[in-house]
Design a protein around this motif. Structure first.
Motif, PDB file in Angstrom:
ATOM      1  N   SER A   1      38.053  15.690  56.269  1.00  0.00           N
ATOM      2  CA  SER A   1      38.282  15.751  57.832  1.00  0.00           C
ATOM      3  C   SER A   1      38.954  17.392  57.937  1.00  0.00           C
ATOM      4  CB  SER A   1      39.334  14.742  57.997  1.00  0.00           C
ATOM      5  OG  SER A   1      40.201  14.832  57.378  1.00  0.00           O
TER       6      SER A   1
ATOM      7  N   ARG B   1      32.965  13.004  65.231  1.00  0.00           N
ATOM      8  CA  ARG B   1      34.325  13.773  64.821  1.00  0.00           C
ATOM      9  C   ARG B   1      34.604  13.304  63.473  1.00  0.00           C
ATOM     10  NH1 ARG B   1      37.565  13.382  70.576  1.00  0.00           N
ATOM     11  NH2 ARG B   1      36.135  14.879  71.686  1.00  0.00           N
TER      12      ARG B   1
ATOM     13  N   SER C   1      37.361  19.685  64.943  1.00  0.00           N
ATOM     14  CA  SER C   1      36.414  19.020  65.672  1.00  0.00           C
ATOM     15  C   SER C   1      35.816  19.853  66.508  1.00  0.00           C
ATOM     16  CB  SER C   1      37.059  17.879  66.214  1.00  0.00           C
ATOM     17  OG  SER C   1      38.060  18.153  67.084  1.00  0.00           O
ATOM     18  N   ILE C   2      34.754  19.035  67.028  1.00  0.00           N
ATOM     19  CA  ILE C   2      33.792  19.804  68.095  1.00  0.00           C
ATOM     20  C   ILE C   2      33.618  18.818  69.083  1.00  0.00           C
ATOM     21  CG2 ILE C   2      31.884  20.769  69.020  1.00  0.00           C
ATOM     22  CD1 ILE C   2      31.723  22.166  66.118  1.00  0.00           C
ATOM     23  N   SER C   3      33.797  18.830  70.518  1.00  0.00           N
ATOM     24  CA  SER C   3      33.727  17.796  71.208  1.00  0.00           C
ATOM     25  C   SER C   3      32.340  17.684  71.490  1.00  0.00           C
ATOM     26  CB  SER C   3      34.479  18.125  72.538  1.00  0.00           C
ATOM     27  OG  SER C   3      33.804  19.317  73.285  1.00  0.00           O
ATOM     28  N   ALA C   4      31.876  16.359  71.609  1.00  0.00           N
ATOM     29  CA  ALA C   4      30.517  15.869  72.003  1.00  0.00           C
ATOM     30  C   ALA C   4      30.364  15.536  73.653  1.00  0.00           C
ATOM     31  CB  ALA C   4      30.269  14.427  71.287  1.00  0.00           C
TER      32      ALA C   4
ATOM     33  N   GLU D   1      28.822  16.756  60.822  1.00  0.00           N
ATOM     34  CA  GLU D   1      29.890  16.252  61.473  1.00  0.00           C
ATOM     35  C   GLU D   1      29.257  15.305  62.592  1.00  0.00           C
ATOM     36  OE1 GLU D   1      33.778  17.053  64.722  1.00  0.00           O
ATOM     37  OE2 GLU D   1      32.007  18.800  64.332  1.00  0.00           O
TER      38      GLU D   1
END
Length: 159
Positions: free
Chosen positions: A45, A125, A49-52, A122
């Protein structure tokens, strides 16, 4: 308000009866993810993070994925090459390294062993280490760092 257990059981049955590998649904602040295949044994982790993209109401109700046309256009038939083609076990974002500024985990010409981590995907997240399915030498890498990939998309060719 919690998701109804009957709805969850019905969703599980729908996944089992269909040919989809994964289903994700969000109702308000609650979400559920059902996958046909067991997850990888460990997660990493450290990647940002990349927003979906949000799941459309139609996708929520019809077991369809909200996959953009750009992702679909990236997927073609498996590369025409000799040897073994390792494909993606899931939908997500491809990362060649554990950290953004790190060197890639593998490069063309590198010998890998079965079980060795060769990339990160990924999904939801969560960072999923993808392991080499067999021993071999990396002949080609079919995804670039940050590419959105789909289930069964070719990632690597090994000889």
């Amino acid at each position: 308000m919690a998701m109804d257990l009957r709805k969850i059981k019905k969703l599980i049955e729908l996944v089992q009866e269909s040919d989809i590998a994964e289903l994700a649904i969000t109702e308000g602040e609650e979400s559920i993810r059902i996958t046909r295949y067991s997850p990888m044994p460990a997660t990493i982790s450290t990647q940002p993070s990349i927003s979906a993209a949000p799941i459309s109401p139609q996708a929520k109700m019809t077991n369809q994925y909200n996959v953009s046309s750009s992702v679909v256009s990236q997927v073609s038939s498996p590369p025409n090459t000799e040897g073994f083609v390792q494909v993606s076990p899931m939908v997500g974002t491809f990362y060649a390294a554990i950290e953004p500024d790190d060197v890639p985990l593998v490069k063309v010409g590198q010998r890998v062993s079965q079980g060795e981590v060769i990339c990160i995907i990924e999904a939801m997240r969560m960072m999923n280490p993808i392991q080499a399915e067999r021993d071999g030498v990396i002949r080609a890498i079919w995804a670039k760092d940050g590419d959105e990939i789909v289930f069964d998309q070719p990632l690597f060719s090994l000889i």
